[in-house]
Design an enzyme around this catalytic site. Structure first.
Site: not given
Ligand SMILES: Nc1nc2c(c(CN[C@H]3C=C[C@H](O)[C@@H]3O)cn2[C@@H]2O[C@H](COP(=O)(O)O)[C@@H](O)[C@H]2O)c(=O)[nH]1
Length: 337
Positions: A243, A245, A312
């Protein structure tokens, strides 16, 4: 168009698989990149380390383990967890403009809202959501792009009312246990999920929030295996990409997998904003998709079979752990990630 007509609605022809489009177009971006490069040796090194550290490449952190998420009716296949994930991933973008605001505040705030009032996220309520609605979910934070976030909620509420009797689970049912079809439905019906751009005149797709919504549903309902009968037992979960991000690129740069030009590194370290759709921003995101694909292949060569989703999640949780100790992430004001 009422839900009655939905069956007459012809989805995109199977040939246009959105997940294939993400892989194909990000490969092209990487072949023409000017500002970011992939370090293959660093990918091999990471694969070697993961293959022997027992983590197996996949994230050990389960959906419930963090305590951030709602999933109380998931075990009985209830719909409220599904609704929660749809709203979560409608708003799952761009926390960095507010110092201290994190994804977990969104996840936890929505969980508390649903626990207070199970109808808090119903389609009827979403269709008329306002900035105040969102302020009620995030105690004590100034929410960036709050009007845009309220618009995303209204968009979701209206589409669920118009086509699916207000029930997000019926949209998932329409995808018939395919993550690719779910991503195609979301991006066809909901403009907020159309995470698409151009690089040197060529279209490029990421679909980050649509893809993470599919993966989060799978995780929230206990990662049901194909054939288990669950609505969320996506038989093609392995086709999802990472994803794109802003946290994972920060980790991959720290690990030496992503290499930035000196000019780009100076901008990122100086907290300078990258314009959405700029060559630099698109190349960072595309390289992440390809880095994870490369890491997945390198792990497979070492007999560690793991999905891009699980890679990821491992990188993202690692990012959450070390984010304050490594160089900053890139900053793009967007509604896509
Ligand atoms: N590539 C990727 N990006 C992810 C996630 C998640 C949450 N997923 C978890 C929840 C359930 C599962 O167990 C996952 O582990 C949030 N984001 C993105 O991160 C960015 C930073 O956010 P922060 O650090 O808070 O500011 C924000 O663009 C947010 O949209 C992910 O998993 N992968």
């Amino acid at each position: 168009m009422s839900s009655r007509n939905l069956d007459n609605w012809v989805p995109l022809p199977p040939a246009i698989n959105p997940l294939t489009a993400v892989r194909r177009t990000t490969t092209t971006v990487c072949s023409n990149a000017q500002h970011v490069a992939l370090n293959q040796a660093a990918i091999e090194q990471l694969a070697k380390m993961w293959a022997t550290d027992g983590g197996g490449g996949g994230a050990s952190v389960g959906w419930e383990e963090t305590g951030w998420h709602y999933s109380e009716d998931a075990a009985v296949g209830g719909n409220l967890t599904c609704t929660y994930v749809f709203v979560l991933d409608c708003l799952n973008f761009c926390f960095w403009p507010t110092p201290g605001l994190e994804y977990e505040h969104l996840a936890f705030g929505l969980k508390a809202a649903v626990q207070r009032d199970p109808l808090a996220l119903s389609a009827d309520r979403l269709a008329v959501a306002t900035e105040e609605t969102i302020r009620g979910w995030f105690s004590g934070f100034e929410i960036p792009q709050i009007s845009e976030r309220a618009a995303k909620l209204r968009e979701l509420g209206c589409v669920l009312q118009a086509h699916f009797g207000g029930e997000a689970a019926l949209l998932v049912a329409r995808a018939a246990r395919s993550a690719a079809r779910l991503v195609r439905l979301l991006t066809c019906l909901l403009p907020g999920f159309r995470d698409e751009t151009l690089h040197q005149g060529r279209q490029c797709f990421f679909y980050k929030r649509a893809q993470i919504l599919a993966a989060d549903l799978w995780a929230a309902y206990g990662r049901p295996p194909p054939g288990s009968g669950s609505l969320y037992a996506f038989e093609d979960i392995g086709e999802l990409t990472m994803f794109a991000d802003y946290r994972v690129p920060q980790v991959l740069a720290h690990l030496g997998v992503l290499e930035y030009s000196q000019a780009l590194e100076t901008k990122i370290d100086g907290l300078e904003r990258l314009q959405p759709g700029s060559e630099e921003e698109v190349e960072i995101r595309a390289m992440c998709v390809q880095a994870v694909e490369g890491l997945r292949a390198a792990l497979a060569r070492r007999n560690v079979v793991v999905t891009s989703v699980e890679i990821d999640w491992r990188l993202w949780h690692e990012g959450e752990r070390i984010k304050k100790d490594i160089q900053p992430h890139h900053r793009t004001l967007t509604c896509f990630y």
